[in-house]
Design a protein around this motif. Structure first.
Motif, PDB file in Angstrom:
ATOM      1  N   PRO A 190       0.686  -1.388  -0.060  1.00 28.57           N
ATOM      2  CA  PRO A 190       0.056  -0.075   0.065  1.00 28.57           C
ATOM      3  C   PRO A 190       0.690   1.437   0.083  1.00 28.57           C
ATOM      4  O   PRO A 190       1.901   1.206   0.564  1.00 28.57           O
ATOM      5  CB  PRO A 190      -0.918  -0.258   1.096  1.00 28.57           C
ATOM      6  N   LEU A 191       0.434   2.142  -0.667  1.00 24.93           N
ATOM      7  CA  LEU A 191       1.039   3.361  -0.655  1.00 24.93           C
ATOM      8  C   LEU A 191       1.313   4.149   0.653  1.00 24.93           C
ATOM      9  O   LEU A 191       2.446   4.756   0.935  1.00 24.93           O
ATOM     10  CB  LEU A 191       0.246   4.668  -1.477  1.00 24.93           C
ATOM     11  N   SER A 192       0.443   3.969   1.497  1.00 25.24           N
ATOM     12  CA  SER A 192       0.769   4.260   2.986  1.00 25.24           C
ATOM     13  C   SER A 192       2.038   3.815   3.612  1.00 25.24           C
ATOM     14  O   SER A 192       2.810   4.555   4.537  1.00 25.24           O
ATOM     15  CB  SER A 192      -0.426   3.874   3.971  1.00 25.24           C
ATOM     16  N   THR A 193       2.519   2.416   3.257  1.00 26.78           N
ATOM     17  CA  THR A 193       3.818   2.106   3.639  1.00 26.78           C
ATOM     18  C   THR A 193       5.060   2.123   2.561  1.00 26.78           C
ATOM     19  O   THR A 193       5.956   2.317   2.920  1.00 26.78           O
ATOM     20  CB  THR A 193       3.622   0.574   4.029  1.00 26.78           C
ATOM     21  N   ARG A 194       4.518   2.227   1.271  1.00 26.71           N
ATOM     22  CA  ARG A 194       5.433   2.082   0.448  1.00 26.71           C
ATOM     23  C   ARG A 194       6.113   3.409  -0.008  1.00 26.71           C
ATOM     24  O   ARG A 194       7.511   3.487  -0.169  1.00 26.71           O
ATOM     25  CB  ARG A 194       4.857   1.606  -1.079  1.00 26.71           C
ATOM     26  N   ILE A 195       5.342   4.411   0.186  1.00 27.28           N
ATOM     27  CA  ILE A 195       5.955   5.857  -0.101  1.00 27.28           C
ATOM     28  C   ILE A 195       7.044   6.130   0.946  1.00 27.28           C
ATOM     29  O   ILE A 195       8.158   6.344   0.676  1.00 27.28           O
ATOM     30  CB  ILE A 195       4.859   6.855  -0.097  1.00 27.28           C
ATOM     31  N   PRO A 196       6.629   5.996   2.503  1.00 25.81           N
ATOM     32  CA  PRO A 196       7.728   6.336   3.386  1.00 25.81           C
ATOM     33  C   PRO A 196       9.004   5.346   3.085  1.00 25.81           C
ATOM     34  O   PRO A 196      10.185   5.787   3.158  1.00 25.81           O
ATOM     35  CB  PRO A 196       6.964   5.982   4.678  1.00 25.81           C
ATOM     36  N   ALA A 197       8.631   4.085   2.857  1.00 24.48           N
ATOM     37  CA  ALA A 197       9.726   3.039   2.702  1.00 24.48           C
ATOM     38  C   ALA A 197      10.846   3.564   1.472  1.00 24.48           C
ATOM     39  O   ALA A 197      12.125   3.493   1.759  1.00 24.48           O
ATOM     40  CB  ALA A 197       9.178   1.702   2.488  1.00 24.48           C
ATOM     41  N   VAL A 198      10.222   3.700   0.413  1.00 24.32           N
ATOM     42  CA  VAL A 198      11.017   4.101  -0.782  1.00 24.32           C
ATOM     43  C   VAL A 198      11.657   5.617  -0.605  1.00 24.32           C
ATOM     44  O   VAL A 198      12.973   5.616  -0.960  1.00 24.32           O
ATOM     45  CB  VAL A 198      10.127   4.215  -2.245  1.00 24.32           C
ATOM     46  N   MET A 199      10.972   6.432  -0.116  1.00 23.05           N
ATOM     47  CA  MET A 199      11.527   7.628   0.203  1.00 23.05           C
ATOM     48  C   MET A 199      12.594   7.769   1.052  1.00 23.05           C
ATOM     49  O   MET A 199      13.801   8.642   0.817  1.00 23.05           O
ATOM     50  CB  MET A 199      10.653   8.945   0.466  1.00 23.05           C
ATOM     51  N   ALA A 200      12.673   6.806   2.214  1.00 22.61           N
ATOM     52  CA  ALA A 200      13.495   6.691   2.927  1.00 22.61           C
ATOM     53  C   ALA A 200      15.033   6.167   2.239  1.00 22.61           C
ATOM     54  O   ALA A 200      16.166   6.783   2.630  1.00 22.61           O
ATOM     55  CB  ALA A 200      13.557   5.936   4.328  1.00 22.61           C
ATOM     56  N   ALA A 201      14.936   5.458   1.258  1.00 22.21           N
ATOM     57  CA  ALA A 201      15.926   4.853   0.372  1.00 22.21           C
ATOM     58  C   ALA A 201      16.452   6.008  -0.397  1.00 22.21           C
ATOM     59  O   ALA A 201      17.695   5.997  -0.623  1.00 22.21           O
ATOM     60  CB  ALA A 201      15.427   3.708  -0.356  1.00 22.21           C
ATOM     61  N   VAL A 202      15.559   6.812  -1.188  1.00 25.11           N
ATOM     62  CA  VAL A 202      16.039   7.921  -1.815  1.00 25.11           C
ATOM     63  C   VAL A 202      16.721   8.912  -1.034  1.00 25.11           C
ATOM     64  O   VAL A 202      17.835   9.471  -1.263  1.00 25.11           O
ATOM     65  CB  VAL A 202      14.873   8.655  -2.441  1.00 25.11           C
ATOM     66  N   ARG A 203      16.247   9.169  -0.008  1.00 25.88           N
ATOM     67  CA  ARG A 203      17.016  10.102   1.137  1.00 25.88           C
ATOM     68  C   ARG A 203      18.460   9.568   1.461  1.00 25.88           C
ATOM     69  O   ARG A 203      19.487  10.421   1.556  1.00 25.88           O
ATOM     70  CB  ARG A 203      16.194  10.554   2.402  1.00 25.88           C
ATOM     71  N   ARG A 204      18.258   8.396   1.795  1.00 26.28           N
ATOM     72  CA  ARG A 204      19.695   7.694   2.061  1.00 26.28           C
ATOM     73  C   ARG A 204      20.680   8.019   0.855  1.00 26.28           C
ATOM     74  O   ARG A 204      21.878   8.518   1.296  1.00 26.28           O
ATOM     75  CB  ARG A 204      19.691   6.428   2.566  1.00 26.28           C
ATOM     76  N   HIS A 205      20.273   7.749  -0.224  1.00 25.28           N
ATOM     77  CA  HIS A 205      21.102   7.798  -1.370  1.00 25.28           C
ATOM     78  C   HIS A 205      21.612   9.287  -1.649  1.00 25.28           C
ATOM     79  O   HIS A 205      22.600   9.678  -1.852  1.00 25.28           O
ATOM     80  CB  HIS A 205      20.366   7.263  -2.492  1.00 25.28           C
ATOM     81  N   GLN A 206      20.519  10.252  -1.313  1.00 23.98           N
ATOM     82  CA  GLN A 206      20.691  11.622  -1.476  1.00 23.98           C
ATOM     83  C   GLN A 206      22.073  12.081  -0.541  1.00 23.98           C
ATOM     84  O   GLN A 206      22.577  13.139  -0.755  1.00 23.98           O
ATOM     85  CB  GLN A 206      19.433  12.408  -1.216  1.00 23.98           C
ATOM     86  N   ASP A 207      21.810  11.697   0.694  1.00 23.25           N
ATOM     87  CA  ASP A 207      22.756  11.988   1.922  1.00 23.25           C
ATOM     88  C   ASP A 207      24.161  11.383   1.357  1.00 23.25           C
ATOM     89  O   ASP A 207      25.076  12.335   1.684  1.00 23.25           O
ATOM     90  CB  ASP A 207      22.276  11.261   3.195  1.00 23.25           C
ATOM     91  N   ARG A 208      24.249  10.308   0.798  1.00 25.70           N
ATOM     92  CA  ARG A 208      25.519   9.743   0.564  1.00 25.70           C
ATOM     93  C   ARG A 208      26.065  10.518  -0.647  1.00 25.70           C
ATOM     94  O   ARG A 208      27.426  10.889  -0.906  1.00 25.70           O
ATOM     95  CB  ARG A 208      25.584   8.374  -0.159  1.00 25.70           C
ATOM     96  N   THR A 209      25.328  11.028  -1.959  1.00 25.57           N
ATOM     97  CA  THR A 209      25.897  11.181  -3.217  1.00 25.57           C
ATOM     98  C   THR A 209      25.236  12.816  -3.341  1.00 25.57           C
ATOM     99  O   THR A 209      26.013  13.231  -4.285  1.00 25.57           O
ATOM    100  CB  THR A 209      25.303  10.258  -4.196  1.00 25.57           C
ATOM    101  N   GLY A 210      24.444  13.194  -2.786  1.00 22.89           N
ATOM    102  CA  GLY A 210      23.893  14.534  -3.238  1.00 22.89           C
ATOM    103  C   GLY A 210      22.875  14.369  -4.296  1.00 22.89           C
ATOM    104  O   GLY A 210      22.151  15.744  -4.682  1.00 22.89           O
ATOM    105  N   LYS A 211      22.592  13.459  -4.901  1.00 20.96           N
ATOM    106  CA  LYS A 211      21.659  13.296  -6.009  1.00 20.96           C
ATOM    107  C   LYS A 211      20.343  12.883  -5.505  1.00 20.96           C
ATOM    108  O   LYS A 211      20.253  11.695  -4.961  1.00 20.96           O
ATOM    109  CB  LYS A 211      22.052  12.336  -6.960  1.00 20.96           C
ATOM    110  N   HIS A 212      19.211  13.936  -5.874  1.00 20.43           N
ATOM    111  CA  HIS A 212      17.845  13.202  -5.657  1.00 20.43           C
ATOM    112  C   HIS A 212      17.336  12.429  -6.768  1.00 20.43           C
ATOM    113  O   HIS A 212      17.262  13.374  -7.821  1.00 20.43           O
ATOM    114  CB  HIS A 212      17.039  14.509  -5.346  1.00 20.43           C
ATOM    115  N   VAL A 213      16.853  11.395  -6.598  1.00 18.95           N
ATOM    116  CA  VAL A 213      16.475  10.536  -7.852  1.00 18.95           C
ATOM    117  C   VAL A 213      14.894  10.672  -7.801  1.00 18.95           C
ATOM    118  O   VAL A 213      14.328  10.581  -6.555  1.00 18.95           O
ATOM    119  CB  VAL A 213      16.822   9.041  -7.616  1.00 18.95           C
ATOM    120  N   MET A 214      14.319  11.114  -8.871  1.00 25.82           N
ATOM    121  CA  MET A 214      12.752  11.499  -8.794  1.00 25.82           C
ATOM    122  C   MET A 214      12.251  10.201  -8.961  1.00 25.82           C
ATOM    123  O   MET A 214      12.295   9.218  -9.900  1.00 25.82           O
ATOM    124  CB  MET A 214      12.426  12.314 -10.147  1.00 25.82           C
ATOM    125  N   VAL A 215      11.089   9.859  -7.888  1.00 22.99           N
ATOM    126  CA  VAL A 215      10.489   8.633  -8.121  1.00 22.99           C
ATOM    127  C   VAL A 215       8.854   8.924  -8.265  1.00 22.99           C
ATOM    128  O   VAL A 215       8.186  10.002  -7.636  1.00 22.99           O
ATOM    129  CB  VAL A 215      10.357   7.753  -6.698  1.00 22.99           C
TER     130      VAL A 215
END
Length: 421
Positions: free
Chosen positions: A198-223
């Motif tokens: 469900p989006l209620s769990t999928r959105i937070p889980a996916v965006m946590a992964a995106v933010r971790r990647h951004q913290d490491r690389t500076g790049k925000h991947v658009m989902v």
């Protein structure tokens, strides 16, 4: 054409004189019906009637596209002719009302008994009228800004398997795809709010992964989260995406409808990725339905930022020249402001379709998406992304793909593997 009118271009098929049928079309979609009625004064007709402004005979067709019982009853089932008909409509009949604009140019005309085929091909709108509808909130420039991709094509992929993965599994895959070097990731059109993710769990889980990647690389991947649903639910889903620092949502345009997309546009600042699934039902027959030029015009008035155009050499039925024209339509402003939207190439794309794509559209202002073309690469997703990036680098530099293949293993492996599939 004055600022008080807009024009629609049709492909019309009929056994009757084209001139007569064109007048029926204009009357049916403005102030007329099959006979003059009380109150239909000359002044009203002068003010509210649509007018035929051009007819071009395209010759006889071998057989009618569809049967008309009306023609059968009249004993008029003879050979049909096709013609291009341009009708000019008063804007005052519609106002700024997208659903009614669509009902006017693409409504009961398809049911007229006089025709054995009808296709809406194009809409021409005065600049001032177009600008009363939303311009793209982001479009090409905004998408580049949000992803940090200032030049070159944006490279994207799709969550695969299409459905079945749980939220945490999707988040893990997104983390892997971010690390592989993608600019853009989207849900599949059939994966919106399933019970197992469900989006209620999928959105937070996916965006946590995106933010971790951004913290490491500076790049925000658009989902692009697929929030296709009824209107209130779509707004709630979009709010959650924004709360989790997301930048994009996706909707299945044909099944949400104009009103839902317009409401979504007014209620969110996110990029709206317009998916056209189901469009083939409207367009695949050459003598029926709605051509992409008209189709994308209507959806751009709703405020989308991206439009799907399918892909060259892909897995779907559209001819390559139709895909190219669709992309060029998206990249053409409808008014004297920059209201271009980003064409999204997808369906069977891989490194081997890059050269013909760039040669055909002559721009990198596009989103190039590959699902299997990235995730099925024999070297894994990172090599799949690398193969596509190298292909784009080569064609933009004017180099041959053959030469690039000799120098880059990921590209050579892609050709060895995908050329056999």
């Amino acid at each position: 054409m004055s600022d008080a009118h807009y024009e629609a271009t049709y492909l019309v098929e009929t056994p009757l004189p084209l001139e007569a049928v064109a007048e029926v079309m204009a009357g049916e979609q403005s102030c007329g019906t099959f006979t003059r009625v009380e109150g239909e004064t000359d002044e009203l007709r002068e003010r509210a009637s649509a007018n035929v402004v051009a007819i071009r005979d395209l010759g006889e067709v071998a057989q009618p596209s569809v049967r008309s019982s009306w023609l059968d009853r009249k004993g008029l089932s003879t050979s049909s002719r096709r013609g291009e008909v341009v009708v000019r409509f008063p804007i005052a009949n519609v106002g700024v009302n997208l659903s009614t604009l669509a009902a006017t140019v693409a409504g009961n005309l398809f049911d007229l008994g006089e025709v054995t085929g009808l296709r809406l091909e194009a809409l021409k709108l005065p600049s001032a009228y177009r600008k009363q509808y939303p311009l793209p909130q982001h479009g090409i420039a905004g998408t580049r800004r949000l992803t940090g991709v200032t030049q070159g094509a944006l490279i994207g992929s799709i969550i695969k398997p299409n459905v079945g993965l749980r939220s945490e599994e999707i988040a893990s895959l997104v983390a892997r795809l971010c690390a592989a070097g993608l600019d853009f990731i989207k849900d599949d059109e059939i994966a919106a709010n399933p019970v197992h993710a469900p989006l209620s769990t999928r959105i937070p889980a996916v965006m946590a992964a995106v933010r971790r990647h951004q913290d490491r690389t500076g790049k925000h991947v658009m989902v692009a989260f697929n929030i296709t649903d009824e209107t209130d639910a779509m707004r709630r889903h979009a709010d959650l995406v924004a709360k989790e620092s997301g930048t994009c949502v996706m909707a299945s345009l044909n099944w949400c409808g104009f009103s839902s997309i317009e409401t979504l546009r007014r209620s969110t600042d996110l990029v709206i990725h317009g998916h056209r699934n189901g469009y083939g039902a409207l367009s695949r027959h050459p003598g029926l339905g709605i051509g992409f030029r008209a189709y994308q015009t209507l959806w751009r008035l709703a405020g989308v930022d991206h439009m799907h155009v399918h892909g060259l050499g892909g897995k779907f039925a559209q001819a390559d020249d139709e895909v190219v024209e669709s992309a060029k339509d998206c990249l053409t402003s409808l008014c004297d402001a920059d209201d271009r939207v980003m064409p999204a190439f997808s369906s069977g794309q891989w490194a081997g379709t890059v050269e013909q794509t760039y040669s055909a559209v002559n721009t990198s202002d596009l989103l190039f998406m590959a699902g299997g073309g990235i995730m099925a690469h024999p070297g894994g997703p990172a090599e799949g992304v690398a193969s596509i990036r190298e292909a784009w680098r080569a064609v933009e530099a004017g180099e041959s793909i053959a030469g690039a293949r000799a120098k880059h293993r990921s590209l050579a492996d892609a050709f060895s593997f995908f050329s056999e599939h």
